[in-house]
Each structure stands twice: as C-alpha cells, then as structure tokens.
Design a protein around this motif. Sequence first.
Motif, mmCIF file in Angstrom:
data_model
loop_
_atom_site.group_PDB
_atom_site.id
_atom_site.type_symbol
_atom_site.label_atom_id
_atom_site.label_comp_id
_atom_site.label_asym_id
_atom_site.label_seq_id
_atom_site.Cartn_x
_atom_site.Cartn_y
_atom_site.Cartn_z
ATOM 1 N N LYS E 125 0.819 -1.218 0.000
ATOM 2 C CA LYS E 125 0.000 0.000 0.000
ATOM 3 C C LYS E 125 0.851 1.265 0.000
ATOM 4 O O LYS E 125 0.437 2.289 -0.499
ATOM 5 N N ASN E 126 2.066 1.203 0.565
ATOM 6 C CA ASN E 126 2.919 2.393 0.604
ATOM 7 C C ASN E 126 3.271 2.805 -0.822
ATOM 8 O O ASN E 126 3.861 2.016 -1.580
ATOM 9 N N ASN E 183 6.850 -4.778 9.167
ATOM 10 C CA ASN E 183 6.182 -3.927 8.183
ATOM 11 C C ASN E 183 6.050 -4.742 6.897
ATOM 12 O O ASN E 183 7.031 -4.940 6.174
ATOM 13 N N ALA E 184 4.825 -5.239 6.619
ATOM 14 C CA ALA E 184 4.638 -6.160 5.489
ATOM 15 C C ALA E 184 5.015 -5.489 4.171
ATOM 16 O O ALA E 184 5.639 -6.102 3.306
ATOM 17 N N ASP E 185 4.633 -4.222 3.999
ATOM 18 C CA ASP E 185 4.951 -3.519 2.747
ATOM 19 C C ASP E 185 6.444 -3.546 2.475
ATOM 20 O O ASP E 185 6.894 -3.828 1.363
ATOM 21 N N LEU E 186 7.209 -3.220 3.515
ATOM 22 C CA LEU E 186 8.654 -3.148 3.326
ATOM 23 C C LEU E 186 9.250 -4.538 3.110
ATOM 24 O O LEU E 186 10.095 -4.739 2.238
ATOM 25 N N GLU E 241 12.032 5.074 2.779
ATOM 26 C CA GLU E 241 11.688 3.915 1.954
ATOM 27 C C GLU E 241 12.868 3.539 1.047
ATOM 28 O O GLU E 241 13.238 2.363 0.944
#
Lengths: 316, 316, 316, 316, 316, 316
Positions: E125-126, E183-186, E241
């Motif tokens: 999502k990020n 952090n799943a996104d990362l 990021e």
Amino acid sequence: MKFKELKVGDNNIELYALVIDCKTKQTVNQTPYYGLILSDGEDQADARIWTVSLVNNLKDKAIVPGEVYKFTVKVNDYAGKNQIIIGQVEDVDPNYVDLSSFYKSAPISEEQLRTEIKSFIKMIKNPILQKIVVELIGKNADKYFRHQAAITMHHNYRCGLAYHVYSMLKLAKQAVSNYPQLNADLLYSGILIHDIGKTIEITDNKTPSYSLEGNLLGHIVIGLTMLSEVIKQFGFEKTDEAIALQHMIAAHHGELEYGSPKEPMILEALALYLFDLTDSKLAGTCEIVGKTEKGTYTTQIPTLGRKTLYVPKIEE
Amino acid sequence: MKFKELKVGDNNIELYALVIDCKTKQTVNQTPYYGLILSDGEDQADARIWTVSLVNNLKDKAIVPGEVYKFTVKVNDYAGKNQIIIGQVEDVDPNYVDLSSFYKSAPISEEQLRTEIKSFIKMIKNPILQKIVVELIGKNADKYFRHQAAITMHHNYRCGLAYHVYSMLKLAKQAVSNYPQLNADLLYSGILIHDIGKTIEITDNKTPSYSLEGNLLGHIVIGLTMLSEVIKQFGFEKTDEAIALQHMIAAHHGELEYGSPKEPMILEALALYLFDLTDSKLAGTCEIVGKTEKGTYTTQIPTLGRKTLYVPKIEE
Amino acid sequence: MKFKELKVGDNNIELYALVIDCKTKQTVNQTPYYGLILSDGEDQADARIWTVSLVNNLKDKAIVPGEVYKFTVKVNDYAGKNQIIIGQVEDVDPNYVDLSSFYKSAPISEEQLRTEIKSFIKMIKNPILQKIVVELIGKNADKYFRHQAAITMHHNYRCGLAYHVYSMLKLAKQAVSNYPQLNADLLYSGILIHDIGKTIEITDNKTPSYSLEGNLLGHIVIGLTMLSEVIKQFGFEKTDEAIALQHMIAAHHGELEYGSPKEPMILEALALYLFDLTDSKLAGTCEIVGKTEKGTYTTQIPTLGRKTLYVPKIEE
Amino acid sequence: MKFKELKVGDNNIELYALVIDCKTKQTVNQTPYYGLILSDGEDQADARIWTVSLVNNLKDKAIVPGEVYKFTVKVNDYAGKNQIIIGQVEDVDPNYVDLSSFYKSAPISEEQLRTEIKSFIKMIKNPILQKIVVELIGKNADKYFRHQAAITMHHNYRCGLAYHVYSMLKLAKQAVSNYPQLNADLLYSGILIHDIGKTIEITDNKTPSYSLEGNLLGHIVIGLTMLSEVIKQFGFEKTDEAIALQHMIAAHHGELEYGSPKEPMILEALALYLFDLTDSKLAGTCEIVGKTEKGTYTTQIPTLGRKTLYVPKIEE
Amino acid sequence: MKFKELKVGDNNIELYALVIDCKTKQTVNQTPYYGLILSDGEDQADARIWTVSLVNNLKDKAIVPGEVYKFTVKVNDYAGKNQIIIGQVEDVDPNYVDLSSFYKSAPISEEQLRTEIKSFIKMIKNPILQKIVVELIGKNADKYFRHQAAITMHHNYRCGLAYHVYSMLKLAKQAVSNYPQLNADLLYSGILIHDIGKTIEITDNKTPSYSLEGNLLGHIVIGLTMLSEVIKQFGFEKTDEAIALQHMIAAHHGELEYGSPKEPMILEALALYLFDLTDSKLAGTCEIVGKTEKGTYTTQIPTLGRKTLYVPKIEE
Amino acid sequence: MKFKELKVGDNNIELYALVIDCKTKQTVNQTPYYGLILSDGEDQADARIWTVSLVNNLKDKAIVPGEVYKFTVKVNDYAGKNQIIIGQVEDVDPNYVDLSSFYKSAPISEEQLRTEIKSFIKMIKNPILQKIVVELIGKNADKYFRHQAAITMHHNYRCGLAYHVYSMLKLAKQAVSNYPQLNADLLYSGILIHDIGKTIEITDNKTPSYSLEGNLLGHIVIGLTMLSEVIKQFGFEKTDEAIALQHMIAAHHGELEYGSPKEPMILEALALYLFDLTDSKLAGTCEIVGKTEKGTYTTQIPTLGRKTLYVPKIEE
C-alpha cells in the motif's frame, strides 16, 4: 611369506593375505579384471586378477573384503615396482591357519587389557561411581574389550578402544600424583567410560564402518544414552556423581567445534580431555614414526591433519 | 595474625603484610588518602590510610609494593564487609621477621627442585644433548631455579619455572614408558630448556613484570638466542641434536596463533607441547579448585580464559 | 628455437631446453618411457622419450632436473595439442652455450642490485645499525645477492631475494617522505636483513628446495640466530638498536598465524610488514598479469591463494 | 594560553578553548554541575562548572560542543592532577579570534591539497577515466577537499579525506615505477574516488557523526551509487573503465569480512587495497608515535586494534 | 525414450536428448572421439561418438551444449554399466518437437509465477515502495520471470529466480501473521527485488554463466545500481523507503563474510535474510532428498557445502 | 499507578511493583541503604530505601526479588531524571491484588497455547512419533506449558517455551506446503520436543536461573536423556523414528560451535534448525522494535549480539 620377500620373476608363490579392498575394473579394451589391495599383516600391496572367473570356486563366489585367502601368484615388474598377479585363489580353513597375524591388534593381549583395566576399576572407592562403571562396562564387556577405537585415525585396530583407555589411565595415575586436587575416583571412572558409545558408533565387523546411530548421533550422544540408562536403573539421577560422569562424557572433546555439547566445567573433565588429546595425538604418531627411518620424513599422519614429521638422527 | 581472623571492631591490631599495590586516591571532598591491597601470604584484603603523612617515617618515605611492613590497624564495617584502617606503618627488619611466608612459592623447596631436576639431567645419555642442557641451565642456574613462570597465569610464584619443568618431566617419564618410540634423551632435554627464555622475559624483582626483550621478542625468541649461543660455543651447529632442540623451543606453543613460529614437526616436539599444555592448564586450575568448597563454583580461572568450574561433592 | 615456434609435423628439430622434471612412466602395455617437463626460458612444455636407453650416452647416464640439454625432436599432434617426441639427447658444454637465458632471473642484474642496495646501506647513519647490517650482509653476500626468495611463490628466481629487498627499499623511501615519524635508519636496516634467513632456509641448487633447518626452523628463526651472532660479536646485546632489529625480523610476517612469534610492536616493524606484504602480493601478481591478454582472465595466482584476476581492456 | 602552561593555584586565567563534550552531572549531595572536555587545539583537559547558571548569558543559553568559548578559570589540584574550574564563560566573535588553531587539520593546507590532487588528475590520459573522475570530484569538491576521513580512526581531522588520498597517490606513483604492469591511469583514478562515499557517510558538522545512509549503507555502497550516476550520465555503462572503477570501490577493503562485497579481482584494485591499508595503518600510528617520548610505550592506537607500541631510543 | 529404459544390447534406438557437455577426447592409440554428457530431462548419462565426422551434417557442424538433438544409439556394457554409443546425430526442428521437457524448470509455470507475484505486489500500500518495485520489476520483467537463480546451487533452472522470490513471499506472509511488528509492505518489497541484480550477474543463455559484471561486481552491487537509478528517476533519494530498500539489498546475505557490505540493521532486512537463507537451504536440499530412496543417504548437496544427508524410513 | 505517570515532587504515592533486584549499598559517609530495581509490569525503575529498618515489618524481614510489594514513595529529581524514594513497604495479599500483570507472559494465554499445540500433536499420524511426543510432553506438561525459554535472550517470560514452539509450528506448516518433500509428522514431532530439556535446564522459580544440570549438561543433553527414557519405555530403540528424533534434538543448534554435537544430517533436522534460528532472532528483535519510536534506533538487542537496529519511518 611376506610381501617384502617377493621379487620380480617369482612364480607359483603361495601366500596368505587379508583382502582390504576388491574392485571390478576394466582394461582400456574393456576387458574386466579385479584390482585388490592385500595385507600380509605388516604391509599392504596391490594385486590383480586378470581372469575374473577365478573366483567362482570360492565359497561365496566372490572375494569378500575382511577375509583371508590363499593366493598363488607371480610377480611382474610394473613401472619399477612389484606387481602381484594372482593365478589362483582358495578359501582358507581357520582351523588350520592362524588368522590372528593378519588383523592388526593392540600391543598387549585382550587378557592383559582386561586384567589391567579391572585393577583400575578396583581402585575406585566411591560406591556410586564404582557401581556405574562396573555395570556399564560389564554389560558391554565383549565389545568394550575387542572394539577398535576409530576407523582411520588412532587406535584403529582390534582392542584399540581398551588399549586407548589403558594408556590414558596410566597418564592419569601419574597426574593424580602430580596434582593432589584431582579426584582419582572420578577421573578414573570418567576415563573408563568416556568412549563407551564407540561400541555402537562403529560396527563390529571385520571391516568396521559407522552405524546409522554413529552417523546421526555420534559416540558422545550414544554414550550419554547408555550411561543415563544405568543411572536410572540404580536410581542415581540427582547425585553429583551421575551428573559429573554425564558431563565428562559430554565434554571430553574439549571444545564445541570438536563436537562436545559442553566444554569442560569440572577439573576432572578438563584432565580427561587433556589425556584423551595427548594419547590420541601420540599413539597414532608413534606408530608411524616407529616405521620411519631416522633422518627422513614420515608419511602423512592422519591424527595430525595429514602433516609430515621429521625423525631426527639422535642416539639415546 | 591472618586477615581471616580479623573482625569488625578490632582495634590496635598489629599485623605483618605484604603490599601488593598502593595508590593515592581522593575522597569526594578531595582529601587525599592511600588505597592499599595487602597480602598476609594466604589471602588479600583492601586497606586504607587516611593520614597520608603516616608514611614519612618509613625508610623510603613511601610504601613500596613488593615489601612487607608492620601495620597497626582497626577494622570497620563497610557495606557488610571488613574494612581495614591503618593507623601506623613501620619498616620490618628481615633479620627478626621470617618473610618467606608472605611470598607465594612452589609446593616443594628450591633445594628439592635442584635435586630432582639434576637427576633427570643425569638420565640424558646422548653427549651432545647433555652438554647443551648442562651448559644452558648451568650458566643461568640462579634465575632458572628461582624464577616464576608467568605474571598472571599458571606457576606465577617463586620457583614456578623450575616446578613447571619438574611436573612436565614426571608426565614425560610416564609417557616414555607408554610410547617406546619417544626418544627420552631428546624429550627430557627439550622440556628442561623450553622456557629458559623466561629468565629474561620476566624481570627478577619482588613484583615481576615484562622486560623490554620480553615485550618485543618473547621467551621463545629469547630462548632460541640463548640456545644458539651455546650451540655455537660447542660447535654443534649442524647436528640433528642442535636443530631438534631449536625446533622444540620454537614449536612448544603448538600452533602459530599461540606464538610458535613453527608447529611441531618432530615427535618429541609434539609431546613437549602436549605436556606443556597439560601442566599449564591443570596446575593453575588445581590451585584454585583446591581453595573452593565442594558443591560450589570456583572464581574465574585465568588459564581457562576466565571460565568458572564446578567442584562436585564426591567423596573418594 | 622456442617452443611457441614448433608446429605439428616438425621433425629433426634441434633445441636447447632446461629440464624441470623427468619421471619414468609406463604405457598401458607396460613399456617404460620418460615423461619430461621442459622450459625454453619462456614457456614450459611436456615431452616424451619413448626409447629409455637414449639417456645412456649422457655424462650422468640420466637426465638431471635443473640441467640444460640439447634435444633433437619431432612434433606430433596429441588431442589437438603439440606433443614433443625426443629422438636424441646430448649434454651441453656451458663454454659454448649461453645458459643464462634458461634460468629465470630478476629484472635487473646482480651487479645493479649490489650497487643499488649498497647505496641504501650507505644512507644508514646510526653506527650500530650500520655495523650490524654491513657485517650480516657482508658475510653472506654471495648467497644474499644470488638467492631466490621463494620456491613457488613470489620472487622465485635468481637474485629474487635481493630484488625483493630493493623493491621494498624504494617503497620505504617514499614512505619516509610521507611519514616523517619513521626512523629511516631503522626501517632501511630492518628491510635489508629481514629475509637473511632465507639464504639457509632454501638450498642453493639449480632446483632449490627447503633445507632441514628451513623445514624445522623457518627463515625467521634462522635469521634471528644469524643476527644474534653478529650482535654478540660486536657486544651490542642490550642496545635498543639490536633489540629493535631482532623484533623486526621476528615480527615481519605481521600476524601470529603467518608465523611471526610477535606482532609488530614498533612503528618501523609495522611499516616493514606492510611493505613486505605489498611487494610480495604485487610482484608475483604483476608477473602473471604481464603475460595475460587484456580482456581475459589470468591463470591462478599462487600469492593470492590461487585466485584468478581479470585484466581489463583499458588504454593508458 | 595552552593547557600545558597551567599550574595549580592559577586564578582568573583567560583562555580560549573548543568544547569537545559538555554533560550535566550531579554531586553526591545532588547538586548539578557541568563536566566538560576542552581542547586548546593541542591537548585535551577536563573542566568543571559548579554554577550551572553561568551559561545563561551565552547566545544559545547553553554550551554547544564543537564551538569555541572564552573561559575564565582557576586551577585546583585534584588527586595530583590539574583540575580546571570555570568561573566565567563567554561567546567568541569569530571576527576577532582566529579559530582555525582549535580544529585539527591535515599537515598541509586545503589549497595545497587541491593543487597536488589536481596534478594527479591531469596525469590521467584515458578520456573515459578522466571524465568520470573530474565529474565525480568536481560535483562534490567542497566536501571532498574538506571532509575528514573517519570519526575515531585515522585521518579524523579537517581535509583528512583529501590528505589520505594524496598520501596514497604518492605511494602509488612509486609503485608504478616499481611495477610497470600497473595501469597508472586506472590506479590513480581508483585512488582518487575510492572514498568518495565518505562525503555522505559522515556528516559535515563541527562534531561529525554517521548519517543515516552512513549507518545503513556505508561509504562503499554510497560511493558506488554516486559513481553509477556519473557513469550513466556519460553513457559509459558497459565500458571496462566503468566496470573496473566500480569494482575498485567495491573491493577496496580487500576482504569480505572488512565490508567489501567483492575481493580484488583486478591488479589495480589489489594495489589500491594495499596502499589504503598501508596509509590507514601508518598515518594514524605515526601521529601517536610522534607525540611519544623515545624509550617509552605509546597510548593505545585505534587503527591497530588498541595495541600499544614501543618507541625505541635510536638516533638517526 | 528415457535413459532408464535403455538396456545393454539395445541397438538402433532413437532418442532425443539435451547436450550438457561435449568434449573431444582421444583413445590410448590417439584416435579422437567425442565424450558427451546427455540429459533426457530427468537423468543424465555419458555417451560416446567414435566417428567424429558424424557431426559434419549438423547445422553448426558441431554439437553445441545447451541444444537438443535426435540421436540413434546402441547400448554396450562398460564395467557393469550402460554405455551409450551414438551412431547418428541430427538437428531437431523445434516446431515439431516439444523441447520444454528437456530444460529443467520451476515447479509451477511462468504464467502462474507472474500471477502470484503480482498479487503480492498489489498488497503493497505504501506508494513509494510500490512505485519502486513496479518500475524495477517492470523494466526487467522478461529476465526477472525467466532467469535461473544460480548456476550450480539452489534454483538453478528456468524461472528459478521468480520461484525463489515466490517461496520467500509465502514464508514472509506467515511471518507477518506471527510477528505483527514486521512492516509487510517493506518486507514484501525487499523480497521482491533482493535478487534483481542476478538478471545481469548471470547471462541469459541456454548454458548460463557469470557475466563480467557478475564476476567483478556481483548481484548485490549490480542490484544496488539498478535500484539507485529507479530511486533517482522518481526523486525518492532521501526517503526512508529508498534507503531501507537499498539497505535490504545490501544486507541480504546477512554477514560480511558472505558478501554483504552491511549486516542487517533494520528488522525487515533481518527477516529477509532469514527467509533467503531458509529457502536457499531447503529448496536445493528437498530436490535431492526427493530423488533419494528412504533408508539411504543422498548424494552430496551443493547448498550444504557438499554434505550428505540420511533419508529416514518413516511413514506419514 | 505506572512509573511513567510519576513526576518530580510527587509524595505519598502508593504503588505496587515487582522487585527485580535489591542490593545493600552504602553512601560515601558509610550509611547503608537499599538500591532497588522495580518493575510495574511495563517499565523498570531504580528506587532507594534510605531507612534500612523499614523492611523489618515484612513477613520475611527482607525484600525478596521476584515478589510484588506495596510501596509508598516520593519522587525526587536526580540529575534530570526521576528518583523514587521509598518511605514505606508492605507485603501484598495475593487474594486481593491481581499479580499477573507484573509478570511478563506470552502474547496468548496458557490455555490457548495448550489448545493450539495439541491440535498440532493430533496431526501426527505416524504412531511411533505420536506416542513418543504425547508421552514426553504429557509427563512434563506443567513445566512445558509454563516455562520460559531463556533467561536473558528470546522468549524469556512465562509460557515462553510453549509460545516459541507454537511460533515455529506455524512457520513449519507453511514450509510443509512450500516443500512437499518434508515429512510433516517428523518435522512437527521434532519441533514439539526440541527444547524439552529446558524444563530442567532452567529452574522454575519466580527468578529463574540455570540448574546444576543446566550448567554441566545443557538442554540438548538433558533433552536427549529425557527422550531416550521414553524410547526405551516403549521399546522403540532401533526404529528410524527414534533415531531421527534423537538426531533432531542433538542437531537443533545447527553447528558444532553453537553446542550441537552433530550438524543436521536429515532434511527435517535442517528445517527445524532454520525455524528455530528464525523464531529466536525475530521474536526477541520484534519485541524491542515494537517499543521503539519510528525514525530512531533501538536499544541493544540481546539475540543479535547486542547490535542496534534502525526503525524506519515507513507507513503501511
């Protein structure tokens, strides 16, 4: 007749030899033959059987490594070295031939080893230690007194395990006199049983190899299992004697990277490790040095990571 | 009177003690005082001198570490422990007080050590080896028989060097019986001189420390230099005996990372290394284990990398 | 004629070559032959002598590695590569043939090396250092200026030892300008003598090998013995100069695991180690890179643990 | 006035000093005070401010590490050492006081460094290499010529990064003469940019520290990113020049365990690593040796793993 | 027809096989022949072509490793094993023969892998992370989804790289449920791109090998360069990021000695390293265990340092 | 009331806290006091009792670490931090105060853990494996489900052992789906019992410590002993199931230097090691990362060798 007596041109010679290895090979024009490694009890030699059907008259229809046979041979020159060509092979009747000379064995007899080791066991006055040691060695006595201690390293011969224990006990006896803080009962007990797991780690065949337990668990874990069974049998579970003996088996390789799950944490475990190290390094090395001419270098020595030593020309 | 006999509230107690350390310190409100570490020959204890001018009446106008003094003290409680407060300090006349009990020494006397070691030297039949050993020890005899073997590790006491040699010789004698391939002459010779460089590496004061040569060269290089001088003096340069002895000094730490420029490449050098390792690990450890109550853990042991051992409750 | 000029089908070609190796072998039907490795001074090549009696007419009745011979050869194709078959072999008269081109040598001549190195010795103003260096090199001058520095690693050619010293001196001279804290006298002295032990470690034959002292003591210990003799001869035993030079020889491998009994503890010993490391890595590598086509990978490089480098296609 | 000129009893002394550190502390009876570490540009000294309100008149209402202040002090004796007690502190007007002497800087000026380094850049004849180097240094020139090379290790002062590069270039120039196989263009280019990532790894404050990129990526990865941007900008992606430079940055720590993702695989990368090693070890060590009296031992040396060296008493 | 169906005496058998290797060899009497290693997609077998001119009718006038051919063979007995003798060899028309079965490939199809991996990308999502991942995979999609992940180690087959990523993503998904702090996104973003550099490190041929960039830079440095270009393209340079993703590529080998220039310093980099380790060890090992009979030992396993495992006889 | 709610100046505050540590100390003027470390279940804080007689009214006449007390306190400022001064201390009646919040516990309840773990046990279809696991866990169930898994490292809280097993089982379940060659029965069985020895290695007190067996044998050897007793009880001694489970306990630290006497030699032992590694690294790290503000660095993390991580500011 020994290999060192053979010379080029000999023919129709009869000799008894132990087969170390026997492999099917093939010449460049694809004719099969057998390549053998033989031992006369002192030296090893290569040999060939050009006629593969020769083996058909044997009991097993095959040449079995670990067995002694009677060979009729001739000796060729091959690149300046003797080459043994086998013309005939026959089974051997153990009733008529003394096979013991073909199998390498400890410098003293099994009977002597039993006597010497028992005299050390009798010195143990602590009743818990003595009971454990007597029971553990007693129920495995046949293997304990006949097993070899390793496959390729030090003490890799019949009764090697017991002879290794006996050598360590003699070093320990001197040490008990040097260092009065050592608990002799505990030290002797630990030495007596430290390698008990090898009776299961290494198979008891004529050509020993590692068992499945040997590969997956190793003699330290196997020995701990054998010991804990005896401890439970006597109800000694929470005694310092039992825990100390377990620790001594666990720690006898001295460092984690040599396979001990714990490093020595009691004085006698430290001493046991040092005498095990000393005997394993010296015994294997002495054997090879003893066969080397003074003023020359030895062959590669397995217990020293394949290093080569020099044997100085020094008279005593 | 020993430290362990003191109790809180004692006053005007006279006692003799060796000063291990004496440093000027300062209270939070910046009053100077002396913080001392004392030894009564058995135990160590902290002590304080609040009145710094106390030392003015001493011969050296200062408290010198390594010397024994007569102290008059009282004992306070400090956080639940005894705190020794020194009220008076006086020089000691060595003619009237036996100082020997304050300096840690080997378990047997210097005379006994000389006798025992000489009997081993006499066993050396090889004339080249014997000449070298006799000369090398002879010209350094005073230091050889009185030096300590280390500063903080094993055998760090008077005659520690000779006692270390003597312990190794006894182990070696048993080994010569176990392993007949060992050349006893060479092994005993190597053991006798392997640490000769320590007579120069460590200064011969009451509070020994490393000399400049000790720091920059170490006892292996120093010993090699001392040995090569004797070899040259006798004209033994190219003999196997001389080269083997040089090698044995060079290799006696066993592995490059322990400071040996060569790893053992003759059997007796390997044996020497193993007995040096065994004695250095066991002697220091035994001393501490001997002071530890059974069923408890020891203090940290310097020769074992500061590890702590357990002393099991096991009767012999 | 050079090997690279040979082509399949050549016959009756005469060529001079140095024998690197000569071994008796045997064909599959057990006929003996000789397998040789030859060098023409630039490249190496395999060759065979099918008729072993060919060597009988030679002075030594055998082909001796390290010697140059005159060969008459033909060239076969063997698996797509040239195979040299020797039909005749003759001794060579050194008076008529210039042998120098067959032996690998330093890039500059022995005379130039003597001149260059002496000019560095003259720069040493400190009289103790200069006396020691002059004496130590002087009494070993022949070997010092002709020896090779190693057997398989870097500078393994005639005068390799002196050339290695000379390269390090040039790096050191730049460093003395970069880092004014360096004591140039001490640094140059240390570099000049650091490998003096190699004159005894490696035998001075046409095919050099390690001597007994080389194997058992190594060039660091040998060099220390040679140095301590000169120090004693002048009575310089307790000077900082003497101890510093001894330390520099002892520490020049930089780390214990590389065979130095002490790690560098003075600045110039550290610098000596760094320039020794730099020259030993770069000299051997440059030699191989210089023979490699740009845009390809080198052969395995001995001083780099057998690693392979890439030589980029980059114009200067 | 310098710290070394102060003596106990001095009062009302005015001095300018750089604040290295300033922490709030508390006396045993819980009164707060400031403990400072000051530098006069040569030495460091501890100091105390007992009256915390003293700082209120300062511009920042606080003492800021990295800034120079004017202090009025007296000097007490504390445990035999000087203790500086600060009675007054004032901001300093940089227009009236020359602050440069308080900040440690390279031995030669930034202008000289720019001139010297540019003359090396001009020697690069290969157009691809020169373009990359000129662009990469040009766009970061301010930081490149002013940054320090490290926080606590070697070259930890203003212009330290450029001075480190310059020292390496001088060693490389000598090496190019020693080893003609070295590609000078490539070697100089690699040296010039190998530490370019340090301009981002270390923040450019008066009290430098590691940036977030510095901590998470390190100067090798940062430098590679900066270089790849320039390579892409010129379209040099697939050239051997570009790949070789990338490799040289990646490999300049020489071994994986020192943080290089690749070990040197081209000759010039190997040389770069060796000169980086040499300069980093020698520069930091020389600085400390230069401050040590001959015949004594140095303080612990950061680049040598906190080892202590001896500085021999040897005249040149 | 598969190799395991062949038996001695078979003649004129037609079979299709992939050539793994083809080398010119020579019989003892120096007749050339070809020695081949063939694969039928399941097993490998040796084969020989005695008539070298056979290959002249092929399109390339040579047998090219990596290609599939039609062979006409007979089967001899050679030392008890099948020996395949090739009598005829023909090119294969890919329009008529399905070649896919000859090339080892991932357990699921490229299409499935694209679908599965895209569904993970959609979970991010990020926006910064998603943009970077989409762009980096998008511009390299063809290679990313078809490349193999290694040459000899784990996942060395078509689509091996993508399959490795997919396996790690599944482990990561379970971990995100176990450890909510991740952090799943990362973590997903890092896994998706961690090996992107392998698309350039390994060449995209039928017989893959290391490219020049692969050898000199490695996939970590190459991947960092590819990532930094995308970061710059979007202007994300200073975002957490971007720095975190750079760090994750740099640190994914976990330890310096495995080639990571930084060890994991953020939680998700640590997790990425652990899942990479787990999948690389298990995937390669499972493949070999799956081919091994229960109750026996496996062949040597490349990803386990050539260790051999036991496959126990245990029913589920 | 929680520690974080306290502020300087608070007086007569009542709070309940767990005592982590309580030591007798002494002020500079030698007045004794107590220094305590307290926990409110979330944070820890230092506190002092100036009046040592305060403790006399307690049940044990002393403050016992591991117990919860009711304290009446005031809050001083000490060097800018809160200092808790205890004015009164009382025993707590567990019937009236809920103590559970003071003891750190697993994220899910003991009941949930029992349910989840039993559902995994039920999945084991192999009857030998199931019998062993049910018996071994059954006879130690109370300790198994309540013990903590370590003293200072990961899972050092109530039910930590069972929670560690549960986390590994969930990873393993995903892996069984990824890698169909894994024998799920064996893998689950191994995970369920791998740490069973910790129930004896670590004492079950409120302040856990290592038992004598824990120190001398460690949980691997203890677990092996517990397992071999169950194996013998069922007569499963020579089954592959029994040997495989013994191996899995022995090998679960993965490498000799981490205390495993054997490295993994079956696939499921390798997988067990990898999941143990993964959970032990991630669980402890996640706990600390979860308490750290984004954009800052964590405190030192015990399971990562005291490394510090960065927690990036990245939204999901």
